[in-house]
Design a protein around this motif. Structure first.
Motif, PDB file in Angstrom:
ATOM      1  N   HIS A 232       0.737  -1.210  -0.015  1.00 14.20           N
ATOM      2  CA  HIS A 232       0.119  -0.101  -0.195  1.00 14.20           C
ATOM      3  C   HIS A 232       0.785   1.145   0.086  1.00 14.20           C
ATOM      4  N   GLY A 233       0.442   2.217  -0.897  1.00 14.84           N
ATOM      5  CA  GLY A 233       1.231   3.453  -0.835  1.00 14.84           C
ATOM      6  C   GLY A 233       1.253   4.338   0.332  1.00 14.84           C
ATOM      7  N   ASN A 240      11.545  -0.849  -1.488  1.00 15.74           N
ATOM      8  CA  ASN A 240      10.517  -0.223  -2.775  1.00 15.74           C
ATOM      9  C   ASN A 240      11.568  -0.228  -3.873  1.00 15.74           C
ATOM     10  N   GLY A 318       4.998   0.833 -11.918  1.00 17.24           N
ATOM     11  CA  GLY A 318       3.421   1.044 -11.031  1.00 17.24           C
ATOM     12  C   GLY A 318       2.455   1.040 -12.147  1.00 17.24           C
ATOM     13  N   ASN A 322      -1.604   4.705  -5.470  1.00 15.08           N
ATOM     14  CA  ASN A 322      -1.781   4.341  -4.023  1.00 15.08           C
ATOM     15  C   ASN A 322      -1.107   3.023  -4.125  1.00 15.08           C
ATOM     16  N   ILE A 324       2.325   0.551  -4.172  1.00 14.63           N
ATOM     17  CA  ILE A 324       4.124   0.414  -4.416  1.00 14.63           C
ATOM     18  C   ILE A 324       3.960  -0.893  -5.441  1.00 14.63           C
TER      19      ILE A 324
END
Length: 457
Positions: A232-233, A240, A318, A322, A324
């Motif tokens: 989750h962002g 990351n 991506g 929101n 990752i």
């Protein structure tokens, strides 16, 4: 005469016979042929899309068959078209010469241009459009000269393999490389080749100099891949993939590659020093930079050949603001000097770091050949017969040509698309640039030089 000597003095040229009454000469035809080639959109997007080269290849076939030649047309894949014809020379005991060009062009965004990039418009004494210098100008010169020779019944000094390839702008996989791998018989007996991005003029301290391409950097198109923990962002995430990738891209893009002067570059700079009177110390970056700057607009070409380079060109990661992503990718355009591929790759692996792996998308060799020999002397003499008092110097191309593919067959390649250009013209900016254009006078100069070369080389 050695290629390294001052070529300001040369024997008077032997003029080509006039075309038979009622037939156009190469100088008459070259501008029209260049325009018509530009009007055929052969944009190569590098991903299998685009119009392909078929229409341009069929146009070339028509021009060659019209004057009694028997070219061969073949496709590596549907639409990826190539044309080859062998011209019988006066001395068939000598090794053949390959004279080659490519029919594809890089894409053009019409909204960025002041003219339609596929109009082939003539204005201000210039032909405008995508491919005007890369390389439908040389294609047109080749066709115009060969058509005139065929009409007049003149043979080249030795066998010439005239080739028009697909796909050069994406590495030649569907063009020269395919032909070399699948039709090596087409090049039987050939030992030397000439093609694009050489033989053009620059102004050095008020004197015209022609840069003859005797080397080109190797290609390493690479993908950087970073894997991480998706999530989750809004959460803290120390694994990351985007962060790993961004750091690697920044390190690579900002890396100061060390100066490394190859024999060709060093000989060029010594020649510039002789023309300008500037000092040359190969170990002093400041004197090197001053000599490169003395080349004017051509300094952009030459400056990229002083060291390895690696430029980030694409990013992908991506699918939602929101989220990752668990994977992030980038593409690097790496170019290595002859003999410096291992340095490029080891440095890039170090800069990428342990979180990022490197995958090879496309790799091709660097080339460097001597600035000497009968063909080099003939190219220089052909230039100086049309422009006495000029200088001829070797240089390294920062990009690549289809000579890489032909080298697999042991064919030594040079860049020689002769153009006498205005001193202030930023020729390097024309390659893959906006408002690409070439002077009509330069095209006519080129056919005179090329005709002379084929009669003597």
């Amino acid at each position: 005469m050695s290629a390294g000597e001052d070529r300001a003095s040369t024997t008077a040229p032997v003029g080509a016979p006039a075309a038979p009454s009622g037939h156009p000469t190469a100088e008459d035809e070259v501008v029209r042929i260049c325009q018509e080639l530009i009007r055929i959109d052969t944009s190569n997007y590098g991903d299998g899309t685009g119009p392909g080269e078929r229409a341009a290849a069929e146009y070339v076939m028509g021009l060659l068959t019209e004057v009694g030649l028997s070219p061969e047309y073949f496709e590596s894949e549907p639409g990826r078209a190539n044309v080859v014809v062998r011209l019988e020379g006066r001395d068939r005991e000598r090794p053949a010469l390959v004279l080659h060009g490519h029919l594809d062009v890089v894409p053009a965004q019409a909204s960025d241009w002041s003219v339609d990039p596929f109009s082939g418009e003539e204005k201000d004494g210039l032909i405008w459009g995508r491919g005007a210098v890369d390389m439908k100008d040389m294609d047109a010169m080749m066709l115009a000269v060969v058509r005139q020779m065929a009409r007049e019944g003149r043979k080249p000094a030795r066998d010439v393999v005239l080739a028009f390839f697909a796909d050069e702008e994406a590495g030649g996989v569907h063009g020269a490389r395919w032909a070399v791998d699948n039709r090596p018989d087409l090049f039987e007996g050939a030992t030397e080749a000439i093609s694009e991005v050489g033989g053009f003029s620059v102004e050095v301290d008020g004197r015209r100099a022609y840069l003859l391409q005797t080397a080109e950097k190797g290609i390493g198109w690479l993908r950087l891949v970073a894997d991480g923990r998706a999530g989750h962002g809004s959460q803290v995430n120390h694994d990351n993939a985007v962060t790993h990738l961004a750091a690697a891209v920044a390190r690579i893009g900002q890396h100061p590659w060390p100066l490394a002067l190859t024999p060709t570059v060093e000989r060029l700079l010594r020649g510039v020093a002789d023309l300008t009177g500037l000092p040359f110390d190969p170990h002093d970056p400041q004197t090197v930079d001053r000599l490169v700057h003395a080349l004017g607009p051509a300094s952009r070409f030459v400056g990229a050949t002083l060291r390895n380079t690696a430029n980030p060109t694409q990013l992908s990661a991506g699918y939602k603001a929101n989220v990752i992503p668990g994977r992030a990718e980038a593409v690097i355009d790496g170019r290595f000097l002859p003999g410096h591929e291992s340095q490029l790759m080891s440095t890039l692996h170090e800069l990428a770091g342990p979180e990022v792996r490197i995958e090879v998308l496309h790799r091709d060799v660097a080339l460097e050949v001597p600035f000497e020999g009968e063909l080099v002397d003939a190219m220089a003499a052909a230039l100086l017969a049309e422009d006495p008092g000029a200088a001829v110097l070797p240089y390294t191309l920062s990009g690549g040509t289809d000579n890489k593919s032909l080298s697999v067959l042991g064919i030594t390649g040079y860049g020689f698309a002769p153009l006498r250009l205005p001193g202030a013209m930023d020729f390097s900016a024309m390659f893959h640039g906006v408002d690409e254009r070439v002077p009509t006078d330069a095209l006519r100069f080129g056919v005179r030089v090329l005709d002379r070369l084929l009669q003597t080389a």
